[in-house]
Write a protein that holds these residues in place. Structure first.
Motif, mmCIF file in Angstrom:
data_model
loop_
_atom_site.group_PDB
_atom_site.id
_atom_site.type_symbol
_atom_site.label_atom_id
_atom_site.label_comp_id
_atom_site.label_asym_id
_atom_site.label_seq_id
_atom_site.Cartn_x
_atom_site.Cartn_y
_atom_site.Cartn_z
ATOM 1 N N ILE A 1 -13.223 24.021 80.843
ATOM 2 C CA ILE A 1 -12.546 22.717 81.075
ATOM 3 C C ILE A 1 -12.741 21.988 79.522
ATOM 4 O O ILE A 1 -13.802 21.781 79.034
ATOM 5 N N ALA B 1 -8.259 23.158 82.737
ATOM 6 C CA ALA B 1 -8.180 21.733 82.721
ATOM 7 C C ALA B 1 -8.699 21.122 81.461
ATOM 8 O O ALA B 1 -9.229 21.475 80.559
ATOM 9 N N LEU C 1 -10.259 17.019 80.606
ATOM 10 C CA LEU C 1 -10.961 15.833 80.786
ATOM 11 C C LEU C 1 -11.167 15.001 79.618
ATOM 12 O O LEU C 1 -11.497 15.250 78.486
ATOM 13 N N GLU D 1 -15.349 11.984 88.867
ATOM 14 C CA GLU D 1 -14.227 12.764 88.639
ATOM 15 C C GLU D 1 -14.733 14.067 87.979
ATOM 16 O O GLU D 1 -14.054 15.336 88.004
ATOM 17 N N ALA E 1 -14.021 17.736 89.327
ATOM 18 C CA ALA E 1 -13.240 18.721 88.295
ATOM 19 C C ALA E 1 -14.110 20.003 88.217
ATOM 20 O O ALA E 1 -13.324 20.914 88.215
ATOM 21 N N VAL F 1 -6.487 19.897 88.453
ATOM 22 C CA VAL F 1 -7.426 18.624 88.158
ATOM 23 C C VAL F 1 -6.317 17.797 87.122
ATOM 24 O O VAL F 1 -5.657 18.332 86.213
#
Length: 227
Positions: free
Chosen positions: A83, A104, A106, A114, A118, A129
């Motif tokens: 991520i 993903a 973030l 969240e 995730a 996500v």
């Protein structure tokens, strides 16, 4: 995942940020932080020795940045999913991270709930996500990039059946399995089967990589009114 636990590696050159993420994640019974790294070189060594399920990866770091580290992890035999952590949701680095194989991305100021969701989703392999945010990132990046020469059809697309091609296009829109099932008058179980076959045929890890693939190959484009 071992015994239901999701193992996480934190990679960021800011110790305070790593500490904050650790406190959030380790407040959950099913999440455990197995290690930390402050640059991409350390991250690669930690992935090899600790074999985490999920890597939270900063982008801008010394020695080796998060994009290069993500690409090397994705190309390795590791099952770790990455991520990307970024400051802006339309950051070109977020796009580069997805291209490199991240599941993903973030924002660094993500809400604790969240972040937890995730990590769990990416660990499960679903990687849904904020798919519409991912789509918006890609559309924005493609629109603002220099014009590309006409793309040759990717041979891998020829491996998809007409129905799988339809499902892939809907995935690229950011639709969930339930939404795809409704749109194509299919059961969710059938959609899941199609999704698994699409991932296998396109040699990608998850749905987010299908979105990236769709934009890279021209399967969908921002100028297409349907997508």
């Amino acid at each position: 995942m071992n015994d239901g636990l999701i193992t996480v590696l934190l990679v960021d050159d800011q110790p305070l940020l790593r500490m904050g993420f650790r406190l959030i994640l380790e407040g959950e019974d099913d999440l455990v932080v197995v290690g930390e790294a402050s640059d991409g070189v350390q991250a690669l060594a930690a992935v090899e020795s600790l074999d985490p399920d999920v890597v939270l990866m900063d982008v801008r770091m010394p020695l080796m940045d998060g994009i290069d580290a993500t690409a090397k992890i994705s190309a390795s035999s590791s099952g770790a999913r990455v991520i990307i952590l970024t400051t802006f949701d339309l950051d070109e680095y977020a796009f580069a991270g997805l291209q490199a194989g991240a599941s993903a991305f973030l924002l660094k100021d993500v809400a604790p709930a969240e972040l937890i969701q995730a990590v769990r989703l990416v660990a499960s392999g679903d990687a849904v996500v904020a798919p519409r945010v991912t789509q918006r990132l890609l559309e924005n990046f493609v629109r603002n990039s220099p014009p590309r020469p006409a793309l040759q059809p990717d041979p891998l697309l020829e491996e998809l059946t007409p129905r799988e091609l339809e499902v892939a296009q809907h995935i690229a829109q950011g639709l969930s399995n339930a939404e795809i099932a409704h749109a194509l008058f299919l059961s969710e179980a059938t959609v899941k089967t199609h999704v698994r076959r699409i991932l296998t045929k396109l040699h990608v890890r998850d749905r987010v990589q299908v979105v990236v693939y769709a934009y890279e190959t021209g399967l969908v484009t921002p100028s297409n009114p349907d997508y």
